[in-house]
Design a protein around this motif. Sequence first.
Motif, PDB file in Angstrom:
ATOM      1  N   GLY A   1       0.800  -1.222   0.000  1.00 36.97           N
ATOM      2  CA  GLY A   1       0.000   0.000   0.000  1.00 36.97           C
ATOM      3  C   GLY A   1       0.832   1.272   0.000  1.00 36.97           C
ATOM      4  N   PHE A   2       2.155   1.151  -0.069  1.00 38.78           N
ATOM      5  CA  PHE A   2       2.998   2.333  -0.211  1.00 38.78           C
ATOM      6  C   PHE A   2       2.947   2.811  -1.659  1.00 38.78           C
ATOM      7  CE2 PHE A   2       4.784   0.443   3.608  1.00 38.78           C
ATOM      8  CZ  PHE A   2       5.024   1.553   4.397  1.00 38.78           C
ATOM      9  N   CYS A   3       3.382   4.032  -1.887  1.00 39.55           N
ATOM     10  CA  CYS A   3       3.390   4.625  -3.220  1.00 39.55           C
ATOM     11  C   CYS A   3       4.189   3.753  -4.190  1.00 39.55           C
ATOM     12  CB  CYS A   3       3.993   6.025  -3.156  1.00 39.55           C
ATOM     13  SG  CYS A   3       4.208   6.806  -4.768  1.00 39.55           S
ATOM     14  N   ALA A   4       3.556   3.348  -5.264  1.00 41.06           N
ATOM     15  CA  ALA A   4       4.198   2.476  -6.246  1.00 41.06           C
ATOM     16  C   ALA A   4       5.348   3.197  -6.953  1.00 41.06           C
ATOM     17  CB  ALA A   4       3.164   1.996  -7.272  1.00 41.06           C
ATOM     18  N   TYR A   5       5.164   4.463  -7.261  1.00 43.94           N
ATOM     19  CA  TYR A   5       6.234   5.224  -7.900  1.00 43.94           C
ATOM     20  C   TYR A   5       7.421   5.350  -6.943  1.00 43.94           C
ATOM     21  CZ  TYR A   5       8.660   8.926 -10.431  1.00 43.94           C
ATOM     22  OH  TYR A   5       9.595   9.659 -11.113  1.00 43.94           O
ATOM     23  N   GLY A   6       7.143   5.632  -5.690  1.00 42.69           N
ATOM     24  CA  GLY A   6       8.200   5.706  -4.693  1.00 42.69           C
ATOM     25  C   GLY A   6       8.958   4.397  -4.583  1.00 42.69           C
ATOM     26  N   MET A   7       8.225   3.284  -4.610  1.00 44.49           N
ATOM     27  CA  MET A   7       8.880   1.980  -4.511  1.00 44.49           C
ATOM     28  C   MET A   7       9.759   1.725  -5.725  1.00 44.49           C
ATOM     29  SD  MET A   7       9.661  -0.644  -2.796  1.00 44.49           S
ATOM     30  CE  MET A   7       8.746  -0.051  -1.400  1.00 44.49           C
ATOM     31  N   SER A   8       9.438   2.310  -6.864  1.00 42.57           N
ATOM     32  CA  SER A   8      10.290   2.114  -8.034  1.00 42.57           C
ATOM     33  C   SER A   8      11.677   2.732  -7.816  1.00 42.57           C
ATOM     34  CB  SER A   8       9.633   2.677  -9.302  1.00 42.57           C
ATOM     35  OG  SER A   8       9.651   4.085  -9.315  1.00 42.57           O
ATOM     36  N   TYR A   9      11.793   3.608  -6.832  1.00 45.40           N
ATOM     37  CA  TYR A   9      13.074   4.181  -6.443  1.00 45.40           C
ATOM     38  C   TYR A   9      13.543   3.663  -5.087  1.00 45.40           C
ATOM     39  CZ  TYR A   9      12.712   7.157 -10.467  1.00 45.40           C
ATOM     40  OH  TYR A   9      12.621   7.602 -11.754  1.00 45.40           O
ATOM     41  N   GLY A  10      12.864   2.636  -4.573  1.00 48.67           N
ATOM     42  CA  GLY A  10      13.277   2.018  -3.314  1.00 48.67           C
ATOM     43  C   GLY A  10      12.835   2.754  -2.074  1.00 48.67           C
ATOM     44  N   ALA A  11      11.865   3.647  -2.193  1.00 49.46           N
ATOM     45  CA  ALA A  11      11.428   4.460  -1.060  1.00 49.46           C
ATOM     46  C   ALA A  11      10.044   4.043  -0.577  1.00 49.46           C
ATOM     47  CB  ALA A  11      11.419   5.932  -1.449  1.00 49.46           C
ATOM     48  N   LEU A  12       9.867   4.030   0.729  1.00 48.01           N
ATOM     49  CA  LEU A  12       8.561   3.795   1.335  1.00 48.01           C
ATOM     50  C   LEU A  12       7.909   5.165   1.521  1.00 48.01           C
ATOM     51  CD1 LEU A  12       9.540   1.154   4.042  1.00 48.01           C
ATOM     52  CD2 LEU A  12       8.399   0.748   1.848  1.00 48.01           C
ATOM     53  N   VAL A  13       6.913   5.449   0.684  1.00 46.81           N
ATOM     54  CA  VAL A  13       6.283   6.763   0.644  1.00 46.81           C
ATOM     55  C   VAL A  13       4.788   6.591   0.869  1.00 46.81           C
ATOM     56  CG1 VAL A  13       5.897   8.810  -0.804  1.00 46.81           C
ATOM     57  CG2 VAL A  13       8.062   7.562  -0.976  1.00 46.81           C
ATOM     58  N   SER A  14       4.194   7.521   1.619  1.00 48.18           N
ATOM     59  CA  SER A  14       2.763   7.457   1.889  1.00 48.18           C
ATOM     60  C   SER A  14       1.945   7.598   0.608  1.00 48.18           C
ATOM     61  CB  SER A  14       2.374   8.538   2.902  1.00 48.18           C
ATOM     62  OG  SER A  14       2.545   9.821   2.336  1.00 48.18           O
TER      63      SER A  14
ATOM     64  N   TYR B   1       8.318   1.244 -14.368  1.00 48.33           N
ATOM     65  CA  TYR B   1       8.242   1.536 -12.933  1.00 48.33           C
ATOM     66  C   TYR B   1       7.828   0.293 -12.142  1.00 48.33           C
ATOM     67  CZ  TYR B   1       8.707   6.485 -14.126  1.00 48.33           C
ATOM     68  OH  TYR B   1       9.149   7.699 -14.598  1.00 48.33           O
ATOM     69  N   ILE B   2       6.894  -0.488 -12.684  1.00 48.70           N
ATOM     70  CA  ILE B   2       6.483  -1.715 -11.998  1.00 48.70           C
ATOM     71  C   ILE B   2       7.648  -2.692 -11.917  1.00 48.70           C
ATOM     72  CG2 ILE B   2       5.050  -3.798 -12.199  1.00 48.70           C
ATOM     73  CD1 ILE B   2       2.781  -1.956 -13.203  1.00 48.70           C
ATOM     74  N   ASP B   3       8.372  -2.872 -13.003  1.00 54.51           N
ATOM     75  CA  ASP B   3       9.523  -3.785 -12.988  1.00 54.51           C
ATOM     76  C   ASP B   3      10.524  -3.376 -11.906  1.00 54.51           C
ATOM     77  OD1 ASP B   3       8.503  -5.307 -15.055  1.00 54.51           O
ATOM     78  OD2 ASP B   3       9.769  -4.380 -16.601  1.00 54.51           O
ATOM     79  N   GLN B   4      10.836  -2.081 -11.843  1.00 57.27           N
ATOM     80  CA  GLN B   4      11.807  -1.607 -10.858  1.00 57.27           C
ATOM     81  C   GLN B   4      11.242  -1.706  -9.442  1.00 57.27           C
ATOM     82  OE1 GLN B   4      15.022  -0.893 -11.672  1.00 57.27           O
ATOM     83  NE2 GLN B   4      15.276  -0.979  -9.461  1.00 57.27           N
ATOM     84  N   ALA B   5       9.973  -1.356  -9.277  1.00 60.84           N
ATOM     85  CA  ALA B   5       9.345  -1.439  -7.957  1.00 60.84           C
ATOM     86  C   ALA B   5       9.303  -2.875  -7.458  1.00 60.84           C
ATOM     87  CB  ALA B   5       7.937  -0.842  -8.004  1.00 60.84           C
ATOM     88  N   ASN B   6       9.021  -3.822  -8.354  1.00 65.41           N
ATOM     89  CA  ASN B   6       9.002  -5.233  -7.959  1.00 65.41           C
ATOM     90  C   ASN B   6      10.363  -5.671  -7.432  1.00 65.41           C
ATOM     91  OD1 ASN B   6       6.310  -5.513  -8.659  1.00 65.41           O
ATOM     92  ND2 ASN B   6       6.736  -6.438 -10.634  1.00 65.41           N
ATOM     93  N   LEU B   7      11.420  -5.266  -8.107  1.00 62.10           N
ATOM     94  CA  LEU B   7      12.778  -5.607  -7.651  1.00 62.10           C
ATOM     95  C   LEU B   7      13.078  -4.974  -6.296  1.00 62.10           C
ATOM     96  CD1 LEU B   7      14.790  -5.226 -10.984  1.00 62.10           C
ATOM     97  CD2 LEU B   7      14.201  -7.363  -9.804  1.00 62.10           C
TER      98      LEU B   7
END
Length: 171
Positions: A112-125, A157-163
């Motif tokens: 449930g964290f920001c998917a775009y943020g996760m694509s950069y390895g960040a846990l974002v609200s 972004y999904i590929d990077q976020a998944n990794l």
Amino acid sequence: MKPKTQPILSFMAMLMAILLGTTASLIMSDWMVSADAQPTADIASTSTIIFAEDGIAIRGTDAVAYFTEGKPIPGRQEFAYEWQGVTWLFSSAEHRDLFASNPRAYAPQYGGFCAYGMSYGALVSIMPEAWSIMDGKLYLNYSIALQKKWKEDTARYIDQANLNWLALKTK
């Protein structure tokens, strides 16, 4: 452990760059969340990290409604369900029961964290109104403006976020 402010500041700088229409690529390397940093949301003491505030997942939004109603709908405490150490709220008993029967089918990606943020390895609200469903999976974003950026190259972004999510979960 005291939270580090650098990832949050870097995220805010990147967000400002996006909102102003300039490139944010120069600050991306500084925007990574280190392993000992704590996100602003609560982290459940389970194997999965879930975006929650005061123990309530995804700002109290009914996760099933994104799929059945095509929009975010606030959940109600009377239709609460405990999963992964946090409380999920739903707008109806039917939605609660659908979620309970298969939570992974309805729960947003990356806890449930920001998917775009996760694509950069960040846990974002997240902002419940900034959402999309791709290949039957729910993705949430920090804001409508950031969601527009997300939609420019969602597959990448999904590929990077998944990794990044896999790496985060295995730490």
